[in-house]
Motif scaffolding. Structure first.
Motif, PDB file in Angstrom:
ATOM      1  N   ARG A  44       0.636  -1.172  -0.051  1.00  0.00           N
ATOM      2  CA  ARG A  44      -0.097   0.117   0.160  1.00  0.00           C
ATOM      3  C   ARG A  44       0.839   1.235  -0.133  1.00  0.00           C
ATOM      4  NH1 ARG A  44      -5.380  -0.222   1.701  1.00  0.00           N
ATOM      5  NH2 ARG A  44      -5.047   1.797   2.852  1.00  0.00           N
ATOM      6  N   TYR A  45       1.909   1.161   0.872  1.00  0.00           N
ATOM      7  CA  TYR A  45       3.005   2.349   0.826  1.00  0.00           C
ATOM      8  C   TYR A  45       3.538   2.548  -0.547  1.00  0.00           C
ATOM      9  CZ  TYR A  45       6.619   5.489   2.413  1.00  0.00           C
ATOM     10  OH  TYR A  45       7.632   6.290   2.528  1.00  0.00           O
ATOM     11  N   SER A  46       4.008   1.388  -1.106  1.00  0.00           N
ATOM     12  CA  SER A  46       4.555   1.597  -2.318  1.00  0.00           C
ATOM     13  C   SER A  46       3.785   2.226  -3.568  1.00  0.00           C
ATOM     14  CB  SER A  46       5.400   0.432  -2.903  1.00  0.00           C
ATOM     15  OG  SER A  46       4.353  -0.548  -3.013  1.00  0.00           O
ATOM     16  N   VAL A  47       2.545   1.750  -3.418  1.00  0.00           N
ATOM     17  CA  VAL A  47       1.483   2.406  -4.550  1.00  0.00           C
ATOM     18  C   VAL A  47       1.105   3.998  -4.174  1.00  0.00           C
ATOM     19  CG1 VAL A  47      -1.030   2.054  -5.288  1.00  0.00           C
ATOM     20  CG2 VAL A  47       0.358   0.134  -4.851  1.00  0.00           C
ATOM     21  N   LYS A  48       0.826   4.314  -3.052  1.00  0.00           N
ATOM     22  CA  LYS A  48       0.900   5.527  -2.639  1.00  0.00           C
ATOM     23  C   LYS A  48       1.752   6.467  -2.891  1.00  0.00           C
ATOM     24  CE  LYS A  48      -0.629   8.244   1.456  1.00  0.00           C
ATOM     25  NZ  LYS A  48      -0.872   8.190   3.034  1.00  0.00           N
ATOM     26  N   ILE A  65       9.417   0.224  -8.053  1.00  0.00           N
ATOM     27  CA  ILE A  65      10.672  -0.795  -7.854  1.00  0.00           C
ATOM     28  C   ILE A  65      10.513  -1.494  -6.266  1.00  0.00           C
ATOM     29  CG2 ILE A  65      13.062  -1.484  -7.255  1.00  0.00           C
ATOM     30  CD1 ILE A  65      13.753   0.678  -9.228  1.00  0.00           C
ATOM     31  N   LEU A  66       9.971  -1.030  -5.288  1.00  0.00           N
ATOM     32  CA  LEU A  66       9.723  -1.266  -3.852  1.00  0.00           C
ATOM     33  C   LEU A  66       8.455  -2.135  -4.335  1.00  0.00           C
ATOM     34  CD1 LEU A  66      10.270  -1.344  -1.036  1.00  0.00           C
ATOM     35  CD2 LEU A  66       8.789   0.697  -0.713  1.00  0.00           C
ATOM     36  N   ASN A  67       7.464  -1.636  -4.799  1.00  0.00           N
ATOM     37  CA  ASN A  67       6.262  -2.538  -4.944  1.00  0.00           C
ATOM     38  C   ASN A  67       6.702  -3.815  -5.752  1.00  0.00           C
ATOM     39  OD1 ASN A  67       3.677  -3.232  -7.113  1.00  0.00           O
ATOM     40  ND2 ASN A  67       2.896  -2.336  -5.118  1.00  0.00           N
ATOM     41  N   THR A  68       7.630  -3.844  -6.839  1.00  0.00           N
ATOM     42  CA  THR A  68       7.711  -5.096  -7.330  1.00  0.00           C
ATOM     43  C   THR A  68       8.543  -6.159  -6.417  1.00  0.00           C
ATOM     44  OG1 THR A  68       7.719  -3.843  -9.831  1.00  0.00           O
ATOM     45  CG2 THR A  68       8.897  -6.187  -9.665  1.00  0.00           C
ATOM     46  N   ILE A  69       9.292  -5.549  -5.653  1.00  0.00           N
ATOM     47  CA  ILE A  69      10.089  -6.293  -4.850  1.00  0.00           C
ATOM     48  C   ILE A  69       9.325  -6.949  -3.788  1.00  0.00           C
ATOM     49  CG2 ILE A  69      12.103  -6.405  -3.148  1.00  0.00           C
ATOM     50  CD1 ILE A  69      13.334  -4.156  -4.778  1.00  0.00           C
ATOM     51  N   VAL A  70       8.565  -6.158  -3.116  1.00  0.00           N
ATOM     52  CA  VAL A  70       7.750  -6.501  -1.943  1.00  0.00           C
ATOM     53  C   VAL A  70       6.632  -7.509  -2.621  1.00  0.00           C
ATOM     54  CG1 VAL A  70       6.117  -6.048  -0.339  1.00  0.00           C
ATOM     55  CG2 VAL A  70       7.936  -4.656  -0.627  1.00  0.00           C
ATOM     56  N   THR A  71       6.200  -7.298  -3.666  1.00  0.00           N
ATOM     57  CA  THR A  71       5.393  -8.311  -4.431  1.00  0.00           C
ATOM     58  C   THR A  71       5.727  -9.546  -4.901  1.00  0.00           C
ATOM     59  OG1 THR A  71       3.818  -6.332  -5.300  1.00  0.00           O
ATOM     60  CG2 THR A  71       3.225  -8.442  -6.104  1.00  0.00           C
ATOM     61  N   ALA A  72       6.846  -9.497  -5.385  1.00  0.00           N
ATOM     62  CA  ALA A  72       7.588 -10.582  -5.856  1.00  0.00           C
ATOM     63  C   ALA A  72       7.973 -11.534  -4.433  1.00  0.00           C
ATOM     64  CB  ALA A  72       8.840 -10.359  -6.462  1.00  0.00           C
TER      65      ALA A  72
END
Length: 1017
Positions: free
Chosen positions: A278-282, A287-294
């Protein structure tokens, strides 16, 4: 043309799939195969727990396929079908990967011409079908093992990164990255091979997103290795390790119920991931979103291991290591029962141990807490005998001998120890020589050459020129390495596993490799991507496995990913030849001609050569072997077995097909584990619990792992008393032993087991006519200086059983596993029964013979799994592992006993039965057949004896002719083989004398005199 390309690419991809699927479905084994297959199929069918580190996703998929089996006897077939289809899907993704890379080689041209289209599709077909019919991949494709499914995951993730490359600049392209991460998480539940595609994936990303520089390439490589390391050594064990910290805190610290800490940890981890996403989307942090989701999807895929804990908690009949809590699961995932091996820094094989230190604690559940049962222990070695990159580390005597041979170790670096001993230290040069000669060349390059040059035979090779080498089919080349193949004796020359490709797949792959390297910017980038896949699934595995000599089986399956990468280059070799041909011929004609020639010269040739020894469609030998073992036992028996192939087929037969569930199988190698001992205390199907004197608290980890055996002055003691002592908790034992005041606290060397004559006759252990042979007690000497936990438990089971249930030992065991009891064995088929009758062991002939019982088992109960049928090929491991040679010995011993009893007609029937079911055109001649000749003569079957004697003499003649021919090329290296065959001939001549066959003897002598005379001249 773009739409045509997509259509043709899809259609031909599915054509490659169909060819592979039909091939594998026509050649799959209809039942369980050797090695781990029986165990995997069993664990899948019952959703039970197999050996570490487990394969839960494979079990789930295989269980789904097993649901379609019409009955229990088809369960293995359906799991094998799953492997066949997984392998066929691997081929379709390989096809699409090759066409993608081939298309990039002509991407600079303005439009897709018909010639280019034809060549690209030809490249895809040639490369994909070459891999379809390759030796290693085909072998795994037709059996219920994890390697077929693992290959599919590798193929899909490599294809997926190429699909990402096509749309990398589009919106939502990173969905392909997330898919790859999820597939990798899932693949952990099958096999870790898939993770080795990470470096190739990282470089596809790097070349697409960045302008390559030397520094950038180096950083990309380091990042790829880091990602691989984080997943292998961080995520996989780390998620569970942190869970164990929480579990210990909440259960031991706060007094909460078991698994509370794990649940709280899971909730906290999930909350942290949700917050980070949620934080990375906001913040629009892609890159953070991709890493956390991965990371999250990897964990989701990895969560298949929850099934291991869930099913273990249900205590199924097969529950290896009993990983029903987070600590046991961590040990299970780390494969701790298999020990450790040094990789980066460690000891040489002769490094003196200077200390034994305790490391991490071993926790067990007890009294609603986690209690430290013991500590893991590790030797510390003299640092002068340690080295960087240790390759020669095992101290086993047979390993040391091979280290010194392969490493050409010179004993010229002596080091004095504190006790005055002098020990030589191997040089680092020898360490590297062993690495290159044995681990790289023998244990990798040899397998590579099997797949793309040819294979000498399927007999496991340990460096000699007779077995398991690569073979090209080109006489000049083969003679250089293996001697004159024209002189090769028929048994080897006619072996179906002798396959020759004349270097054609290898050369085509080499052309593809060089063409891709030379084909501009795109080609060079893709070359490094494929090369990384090739190296990390090949040489990197060599470094990681750090294999010792004398592996129990050939290990080519470990490098299937490397051969997959080379198959890509085989496909691209078509593009290289097309590029040359179209300079002199029209493009379409060139594409058609090159594709046709390559299809015939590579995949068609490989299919023709490999089909007969990869076709398992009529083979039932493994199941037959399991049935023979089980049906050799009396009702409600306890059967001791040893090793994978001695146990897994029997588990399959019992648990899946429901055969002889009254028998309790006890695997000696597993009997060292407290979890397995405790499982033996429970009822399983129709088998009652096994009685034991040692209670569960007496066999906890670290307790009674090793007990010293002492020489006594007094007489032998009852086995029950010895077990009673071992179970005692006398704390003064060691002090008293060291002071010399009392040795009575330690087991003595001589023990005995009392016998109730009336009981053993009443329950059928001994037939009434053998009553006079019954011993009042079985007395034997323990020859070892130490008894290990599994030895102690065997004695405990025998003592506690007290002749109530029949006890058997597998004939496949080594003599050391019999623990001195072999003189009280009775041979009953594929097993030895413990009986109170003493029989002197003569060589390999162990045990008393009840000819009536043995005759009934061999002639009426034994199943031979269609071995004699023309469509069945028996590879070397079936011949050795299914104990066919020992079966011949058993038939011979029965015939001898019948002849002794004057039952000559029955003796001939026994010998004829063996020769019919295990014919010499399927099962090679061996020295047990010398006994057949003798018993045929004794029974008056002279013609049959003469025929077998002549055949054996011819076999020895052919072998000697070959061995003698090798002296010119290799000196006296084959003198041992010559001497062995000469001894065989001498025995045959003696048998001819026995049978009064003077003419036959003279003919044989004359032929061998001429043979040696011709080589002498």
């Amino acid at each position: 043309m773009k739409s045509n390309y997509k259509l043709v690419n899809n259609v031909l991809g599915w054509l490659a799939f169909a060819i592979a699927a039909v091939t594998y479905l026509f050649t799959i084994e209809p039942t369980a195969s050797l090695w781990d297959c029986g165990e995997f199929i069993t664990t899948a069918h019952g959703l039970e727990v197999g050996h570490p580190p487990g394969a839960p996703l494979f079990m789930i998929m295989a269980r789904f396929f097993s649901l379609f089996a019409p009955g229990p006897s088809q369960v293995a077939l359906m799991v094998n079908v799953m492997s066949a289809l997984a392998s066929a899907f691997t081929i379709i993704f390989l096809f699409w990967s090759i066409t993608h890379l081939a298309k990039r080689l002509v991407s600079g041209e303005s439009e897709m011409s018909k010639g280019n289209l034809f060549a690209i599709m030809g490249a895809g077909l040639v490369g994909a079908l070459a891999y379809t019919f390759s030796d290693t991949f085909w072998f795994s494709a037709v059996e219920g093992e994890v390697y077929a499914s693992s290959s599919l995951f590798t193929a899909v993730v490599f294809w997926a990164i190429l699909k990402w490359e096509e749309v990398a600049d589009e919106k939502y392209a990173n969905r392909w990255i997330i898919l790859i991460a999820y597939l990798m998480g899932l693949s952990i539940g099958v096999h870790l091979l898939n993770l080795l595609a990470i470096p190739a994936i990282v470089f596809v990303y790097y070349f697409k997103k960045y302008e390559p520089t030397k520094k950038g390439v180096a950083l990309a490589f380091l990042l790829s290795v880091a990602i691989l390391g984080v997943i292998m050594y961080g995520v996989i064990p780390g998620v569970v390790t942190i869970a164990s910290w929480f579990e210990l805190l909440f259960v031991n610290g706060f007094g909460l119920p078991y698994n509370t800490g794990v649940i709280i940890y899971a909730l906290l981890l999930l909350s942290a991931v949700v917050w980070a996403i949620r934080y990375s989307v906001k913040k629009n942090m892609v890159i953070l979103n991709t890493i956390v989701t991965a990371f999250m999807v990897i964990v989701i895929g990895y969560s298949s291991f929850a099934m291991i804990v869930i099913r273990s908690s249900a205590n199924p009949p097969m529950d290896e290591n009993n990983p029903d809590n987070v600590f046991a699961l961590l040990s299970y995932l780390n494969r701790e029962q298999y020990g450790d091996r040094p990789l980066v820094y460690g000891e040489y094989y002769n490094a003196p141990a200077v200390d034994l230190v305790s490391t991490s604690p071993v926790y067990i559940q007890k009294n609603k807490k986690y209690v430290i049962a013991s500590h893991k222990q590790k030797y510390k070695f003299d640092p002068r005998f340690e080295t960087f990159f240790p390759r020669m580390y095992s101290s086993r005597a047979n390993h040391v001998k091979e280290y010194e041979f392969w490493g050409d170790v010179k004993k010229n670096n002596p080091i004095s120890l504190s006790n005055g001993d002098v020990v030589y230290k191997p040089s680092f040069a020898s360490n590297l020589e062993f690495f290159f000669r044995y681990q790289v060349v023998h244990m990798y390059w040899r397998y590579f050459m099997w797949n793309f040059v040819g294979r000498q035979n399927d007999i496991q090779g340990n460096g000699d020129i007779l077995h398991g080498n690569w073979l090209s089919g080109i006489p000049v080349v083969d003679e250089m390495f293996l001697g004159n193949q024209d002189k090769l004796y028929p048994e080897m020359k006619n072996k179906k596993s002798r396959n020759t490709y004349y270097f054609l797949p290898f050369l085509l792959g080499l052309i593809g490799l060089l063409y891709q390297w030379k084909a501009g910017k795109n080609g060079k980038h893709d070359f490094w991507v494929v090369m990384l896949l090739f190296l990390f699934t090949g040489l990197a595995i060599v470094v990681y496995l750090n294999q010792t000599p004398f592996q129990p089986r050939e290990r080519d399956y470990a490098y299937a990913g490397s051969f997959y990468a080379f198959a890509i280059w085989i496909g691209l070799g078509v593009m290289g030849l097309y590029h040359v041909a179209k300079k002199k011929l029209p493009a379409l004609v060139s594409a058609g001609l090159v594709t046709t020639v390559c299809l015939l010269a590579v995949p068609t040739l490989m299919a023709q050569q490999n089909w007969d020894d990869h076709d398992r469609s009529g083979r039932y030998a493994t199941l037959a072997y399991a049935k023979d073992y089980l049906n050799s036992c009396a009702k409600d028996a306890i059967l001791f077995t040893y090793g994978d192939n001695d146990t897994f087929p029997l588990w399959y037969a019992q648990e899946v097909e429901g055969i002889r569930r009254d028998i309790r199988i006890v695997n000696l190698s597993l009997l060292a584990g407290d979890w397995y001992i405790n499982q033996m205390r429970k009822k399983a199907y129709d088998s009652d619990p096994i009685p034991m004197q040692l209670t569960a608290d007496k066999v906890e980890p670290g307790i009674r792992d090793q007990i010293p055996v002492m020489d006594r002055l007094k007489d032998s003691e009852p086995l029950q008393e010895m077990i009673k002592f071992v179970s005692s908790d006398n704390k003064g034992t060691m002090v008293e032993m060291q002071s010399g005041r009392s040795l009575d606290y330690f087991p003595g060397r001589t023990v005995y087991l009392p016998v109730d004559s009336a009981q053993v006759i009443a329950n059928g252990t001994v037939r009434p006519e053998d009553a006079g042979l019954i011993k009042k007690k079985l007395e034997w000497k323990i020859k070892r200086n130490y008894l290990y936990k599994n030895d102690i438990m065997v004695y405990d089971i025998i003592a506690s059983n007290n002749w109530k249930r029949p006890i058997y030992f597998s004939v496949g065991m080594g003599a050391s596993s019999f623990l001195g009891l072999d003189k009280f064995f009775q041979l009953e088929g594929a097993t030895y029964r413990l009986v109170p009758i003493e029989t002197k062991t003569q060589g390999m002939e162990i045990g008393h013979i009840n000819s009536e019982l043995l005759y009934n088992n061999l002639m009426n109960k034994f199943d031979f799994g269609r071995i004699k049928e023309p469509d069945v090929y028996m590879d070397q491991f079936h011949i050795l592992t299914v104990n066919i040679m020992s079966f011949r010995t058993t038939f011979n011993r029965l015939a001898s006993a019948l002849n002794d009893e004057g039952k000559k007609e029955k003796a001939v029937k026994v010998l004829d039965k063996c020769m019919e079911e295990l014919p010499t055109d399927k099962i090679p001649f061996d020295n047990t057949l010398i006994g057949f000749i003798q018993e045929y003569y004794r029974a008056g079957a002279t013609k049959k004896a003469n025929k077998l004697l002549e055949d054996m003499a011819q076999q020895s003649y052919d072998k000697l002719n070959y061995y003698l021919s090798l002296e010119n090329r290799f000196g006296n290296n084959f003198r041992t083989q010559q001497e062995r065959e000469i001894r065989v001939v001498q025995m045959l001549l003696g048998l001819a004398d026995m049978g009064e066959q003077t003419k036959l003897k003279e003919d044989i002598q004359k032929r061998f005199e001429l043979l040696f005379g011709s080589y002498t001249k």
